[in-house]
Design a protein around this motif. Structure first.
Motif, PDB file in Angstrom:
ATOM      1  N   THR A  85      -9.705  -4.459   6.677  1.00 34.82           N
ATOM      2  CA  THR A  85      -8.454  -3.831   7.132  1.00 34.82           C
ATOM      3  C   THR A  85      -7.688  -3.149   6.006  1.00 34.82           C
ATOM      4  OG1 THR A  85      -7.275  -5.946   6.896  1.00 34.82           O
ATOM      5  CG2 THR A  85      -8.202  -5.429   9.063  1.00 34.82           C
ATOM      6  N   ALA A  86      -7.724  -3.703   4.795  1.00 34.49           N
ATOM      7  CA  ALA A  86      -7.020  -3.060   3.676  1.00 34.49           C
ATOM      8  C   ALA A  86      -7.601  -1.674   3.426  1.00 34.49           C
ATOM      9  CB  ALA A  86      -7.124  -3.920   2.415  1.00 34.49           C
ATOM     10  N   ARG A  87      -8.899  -1.559   3.514  1.00 33.10           N
ATOM     11  CA  ARG A  87      -9.531  -0.252   3.369  1.00 33.10           C
ATOM     12  C   ARG A  87      -9.228   0.643   4.558  1.00 33.10           C
ATOM     13  NH1 ARG A  87     -11.553  -3.708   0.209  1.00 33.10           N
ATOM     14  NH2 ARG A  87     -12.749  -3.163  -1.652  1.00 33.10           N
ATOM     15  N   GLY A  88      -9.040   0.050   5.713  1.00 32.92           N
ATOM     16  CA  GLY A  88      -8.663   0.826   6.891  1.00 32.92           C
ATOM     17  C   GLY A  88      -7.285   1.434   6.756  1.00 32.92           C
ATOM     18  N   VAL A  89      -6.340   0.679   6.204  1.00 36.76           N
ATOM     19  CA  VAL A  89      -4.987   1.188   5.983  1.00 36.76           C
ATOM     20  C   VAL A  89      -5.027   2.367   5.017  1.00 36.76           C
ATOM     21  CG1 VAL A  89      -2.727   0.662   5.004  1.00 36.76           C
ATOM     22  CG2 VAL A  89      -3.840  -1.000   6.502  1.00 36.76           C
ATOM     23  N   VAL A  90      -5.748   2.204   3.916  1.00 40.42           N
ATOM     24  CA  VAL A  90      -5.840   3.259   2.897  1.00 40.42           C
ATOM     25  C   VAL A  90      -6.499   4.516   3.461  1.00 40.42           C
ATOM     26  CG1 VAL A  90      -6.923   3.861   0.703  1.00 40.42           C
ATOM     27  CG2 VAL A  90      -5.829   1.633   0.978  1.00 40.42           C
ATOM     28  N   ALA A  91      -7.456   4.327   4.361  1.00 38.53           N
ATOM     29  CA  ALA A  91      -8.196   5.465   4.925  1.00 38.53           C
ATOM     30  C   ALA A  91      -7.321   6.394   5.754  1.00 38.53           C
ATOM     31  CB  ALA A  91      -9.356   4.958   5.773  1.00 38.53           C
ATOM     32  N   PHE A  92      -6.141   5.925   6.203  1.00 40.93           N
ATOM     33  CA  PHE A  92      -5.248   6.745   7.015  1.00 40.93           C
ATOM     34  C   PHE A  92      -4.323   7.598   6.137  1.00 40.93           C
ATOM     35  CE2 PHE A  92      -6.544   3.888  10.392  1.00 40.93           C
ATOM     36  CZ  PHE A  92      -6.546   4.703  11.507  1.00 40.93           C
TER      37      PHE A  92
ATOM     38  N   PRO B 245       0.181   5.370 -11.878  1.00 47.18           N
ATOM     39  CA  PRO B 245      -1.025   4.811 -11.261  1.00 47.18           C
ATOM     40  C   PRO B 245      -0.786   3.397 -10.724  1.00 47.18           C
ATOM     41  CG  PRO B 245      -1.176   4.671 -13.642  1.00 47.18           C
ATOM     42  CD  PRO B 245       0.069   5.465 -13.343  1.00 47.18           C
ATOM     43  N   VAL B 246      -1.723   2.934  -9.918  1.00 49.34           N
ATOM     44  CA  VAL B 246      -1.636   1.567  -9.394  1.00 49.34           C
ATOM     45  C   VAL B 246      -1.767   0.584 -10.557  1.00 49.34           C
ATOM     46  CG1 VAL B 246      -2.702  -0.132  -7.866  1.00 49.34           C
ATOM     47  CG2 VAL B 246      -2.609   2.272  -7.178  1.00 49.34           C
ATOM     48  N   GLU B 247      -0.822  -0.341 -10.659  1.00 54.65           N
ATOM     49  CA  GLU B 247      -0.806  -1.295 -11.761  1.00 54.65           C
ATOM     50  C   GLU B 247      -1.796  -2.429 -11.515  1.00 54.65           C
ATOM     51  OE1 GLU B 247       3.187  -2.613 -12.040  1.00 54.65           O
ATOM     52  OE2 GLU B 247       4.027  -0.612 -12.373  1.00 54.65           O
ATOM     53  N   PRO B 248      -2.301  -3.063 -12.568  1.00 53.42           N
ATOM     54  CA  PRO B 248      -3.208  -4.199 -12.411  1.00 53.42           C
ATOM     55  C   PRO B 248      -2.556  -5.318 -11.599  1.00 53.42           C
ATOM     56  CG  PRO B 248      -3.222  -3.423 -14.681  1.00 53.42           C
ATOM     57  CD  PRO B 248      -2.117  -2.693 -13.993  1.00 53.42           C
ATOM     58  N   GLY B 249      -3.220  -5.770 -10.563  1.00 55.56           N
ATOM     59  CA  GLY B 249      -2.704  -6.844  -9.728  1.00 55.56           C
ATOM     60  C   GLY B 249      -1.795  -6.398  -8.605  1.00 55.56           C
TER      61      GLY B 249
ATOM     62  N   CYS C 173       0.837  -1.211   0.000  1.00 57.52           N
ATOM     63  CA  CYS C 173       0.000   0.000   0.000  1.00 57.52           C
ATOM     64  C   CYS C 173       0.870   1.259   0.000  1.00 57.52           C
ATOM     65  CB  CYS C 173      -0.933  -0.011   1.208  1.00 57.52           C
ATOM     66  SG  CYS C 173      -2.246  -1.251   1.122  1.00 57.52           S
ATOM     67  N   PHE C 174       1.913   1.285   0.827  1.00 60.59           N
ATOM     68  CA  PHE C 174       2.835   2.429   0.842  1.00 60.59           C
ATOM     69  C   PHE C 174       3.487   2.619  -0.525  1.00 60.59           C
ATOM     70  CE2 PHE C 174       2.994   2.191   5.574  1.00 60.59           C
ATOM     71  CZ  PHE C 174       2.832   3.540   5.841  1.00 60.59           C
ATOM     72  N   ARG C 175       3.902   1.494  -1.117  1.00 59.99           N
ATOM     73  CA  ARG C 175       4.583   1.556  -2.412  1.00 59.99           C
ATOM     74  C   ARG C 175       3.656   2.118  -3.491  1.00 59.99           C
ATOM     75  NH1 ARG C 175       5.531  -3.461  -2.694  1.00 59.99           N
ATOM     76  NH2 ARG C 175       7.471  -3.369  -1.512  1.00 59.99           N
ATOM     77  N   ALA C 176       2.416   1.616  -3.520  1.00 65.61           N
ATOM     78  CA  ALA C 176       1.469   2.066  -4.530  1.00 65.61           C
ATOM     79  C   ALA C 176       1.110   3.536  -4.350  1.00 65.61           C
ATOM     80  CB  ALA C 176       0.206   1.209  -4.467  1.00 65.61           C
ATOM     81  N   ASN C 177       1.041   3.996  -3.106  1.00 69.33           N
ATOM     82  CA  ASN C 177       0.667   5.383  -2.852  1.00 69.33           C
ATOM     83  C   ASN C 177       1.794   6.358  -3.185  1.00 69.33           C
ATOM     84  OD1 ASN C 177      -1.520   7.097  -1.621  1.00 69.33           O
ATOM     85  ND2 ASN C 177       0.183   7.690  -0.292  1.00 69.33           N
ATOM     86  N   ALA C 178       3.051   5.872  -3.107  1.00 69.62           N
ATOM     87  CA  ALA C 178       4.206   6.761  -3.315  1.00 69.62           C
ATOM     88  C   ALA C 178       4.738   6.751  -4.740  1.00 69.62           C
ATOM     89  CB  ALA C 178       5.328   6.375  -2.352  1.00 69.62           C
TER      90      ALA C 178
END
Length: 457
Positions: free
Chosen positions: A213-220, A186-190, A177-182
């Protein structure tokens, strides 16, 4: 309880033999999982503290975590530090000793059980290879995931057999998640897709827990990730339906809940290989996924395959008699997932569930005391109290057995969730007693409101 370690020969690679007091009955329990720890705690209270036996627990880990909680650790919805139990301290409080090491072999003639040397992260030895004498041995080392020789599983998938594996997956998820956000693009497929192979209780519960929880991480603050578009969870099962070992009604209800959440459920889907980029099915279809969990099938650990001639099943479990003694040695008991027993009148063995381990631990606790008195042992009778599946924050479903003339009672929602949590409380009760469990529950209820709902590091 003093011990002296002496080498069996001049060869430093030979395991050292650790003698116990010669005037006491020596009981060694190998494996501190749900059943093993409950058993050794009971033995310590009833025999160890009273000086009637010398009790030893041997385990390859230093702390205990209830295995049904591993999917919550993997998803990041549970703070592991609040649920870990330190073996050394617990042994001190409950009348037994703990020794650090992994089972490597057995000498039934000499009545010795051997364990490996242990090492720290820098490769320095912590404890040497050792051998422990016993009069009664209990093997409770659980089970491990069975990859059935599937290509790429060992290299690219994570199993959830241990606390370390669960923590590793959670760290990999948060890092993704950190990697995709930084990253600049854009976020790659898969890239943020999770493929869970095996839709038994562990895989199914993990799918629901991860959705939350994955959505919880992103929400922060990870505002560059769209959870509905970028995060995808696929649950893959080779059988015609998920939860194939449980009642069909429970499977159908669970499938509907997961699909409503957006989890893709793929039944009748057999995996042929796993790669760094995803999962290949037997049909030729490829499911992109950078995160893969293998939760399909269980077997006995490899060490059981050649344990000084003890009989093993096709699933590499130790075959036991109705008393839970091994078929070839009455001084060795087996409990939990490592035991293979087909009850009288049945065609399938007792399932690898926490409730089975709990019942077997209670049974063997009584039988060891009878054996020490020279009394005949009684057969174990497994009672199935039903099945419960927790879908995290969304729901809990299950069926309870034996309430009305042996019939099952379907439960769902809040009551089912309370019953599911009570299974863990029963385990804690067996280890700590009622007062500590009640105080700990109260403490966690209060502090939970001041902490994030998901693990973020």
């Amino acid at each position: 309880m003093n011990e002296t370690a002496i080498a069996t020969s001049g060869d430093p690679t030979e395991p050292m033999i650790v003698p116990g007091p010669s005037d006491k009955h020596r009981i060694v329990v190998v494996g501190g999982g749900a059943g093993g720890l409950e058993l050794v705690t009971g033995l310590g209270r009833k025999l160890g503290k009273r000086g009637r036996a010398d009790i030893t627990l041997l385990d390859r880990a230093r702390t205990h975590v209830w295995k049904p909680l591993l999917h919550e650790i993997a998803a990041g919805s549970m703070d592991i530090s609040r649920h870990e139990l330190d073996y050394l301290a617990h042994a001190h409080w409950h009348g037994f000793r703990y020794r650090y090491g992994e089972l490597t072999g057995l000498d039934r003639e000499k009545k010795l059980v051997y364990c490996s040397a242990t090492y720290d992260e820098d490769g320095r030895q912590i404890t040497p290879a050792r051998g422990f004498g016993y009069d009664t041995l209990v093997i409770a080392i659980g089970s491990v995931s069975n990859d059935f020789g599937t290509e790429g599983v060992a290299e690219h998938a994570i199993m959830l057999d241990t606390k370390e594996q669960a923590v590793r997956f959670n760290r990999r998820l948060v890092n993704a998640c950190f990697r995709a956000n930084a990253q600049p693009g854009p976020v790659e497929p898969g890239q943020l897709h999770v493929a869970i192979i095996g839709a038994g209780a562990t895989g199914t519960e993990l799918a629901a827990e991860l959705h939350h929880t994955a959505r919880g991480v992103v929400a922060f603050g990870m505002d560059r990730i769209d959870p509905e578009k970028d995060i995808k969870i696929t649950l893959i099962e080779a059988a015609p339906r998920i939860l194939p070992a449980l009642p069909e009604r429970l499977s159908s209800a669970t499938t509907k809940i997961l699909e409503k959440l957006g989890v893709e459920v793929r039944a009748n889907a057999r995996v042929t290989s796993v790669s760094e980029k995803g999962v290949l099915l037997q049909t030729g279809e490829f499911i992109p996924s950078a995160l893969v969990v293998w939760a399909a099938g269980v077997k006995g650990p490899n060490v059981l395959a050649d344990l000084d001639g003890l009989e093993v099943s096709r699933s590499n479990q130790l075959v036991v008699k109705p008393t839970l003694q091994t078929t070839r040695d009455d001084d060795i008991f087996v409990i939990g997932d490592a035991a293979y027993l087909v009850p009288e009148g049945k065609t399938t063995p007792i399932p690898p569930r926490a409730q089975a381990a709990h019942q077997e631990a209670s049974h063997v606790l009584r039988q060891i005391q009878r054996q020490m008195k020279g009394e005949p042992l009684r057969p174990f009778k497994y009672q199935d109290f039903g099945s419960l599946v927790s879908l995290g924050e969304y729901s809990t479903v299950g069926s309870l057995m034996g309430f009305v003339s042996g019939r099952s009672m379907w439960i769902e929602g809040f009551f089912a969730k309370v019953m599911y949590r009570s299974l863990y409380k029963m385990h804690q009760w067996a280890l700590h007693g009622p007062w500590k469990v009640m105080l700990d529950t109260l403490s966690r209820t209060i502090t939970r409101r001041t902490e994030p709902e998901v693990k973020l590091h």
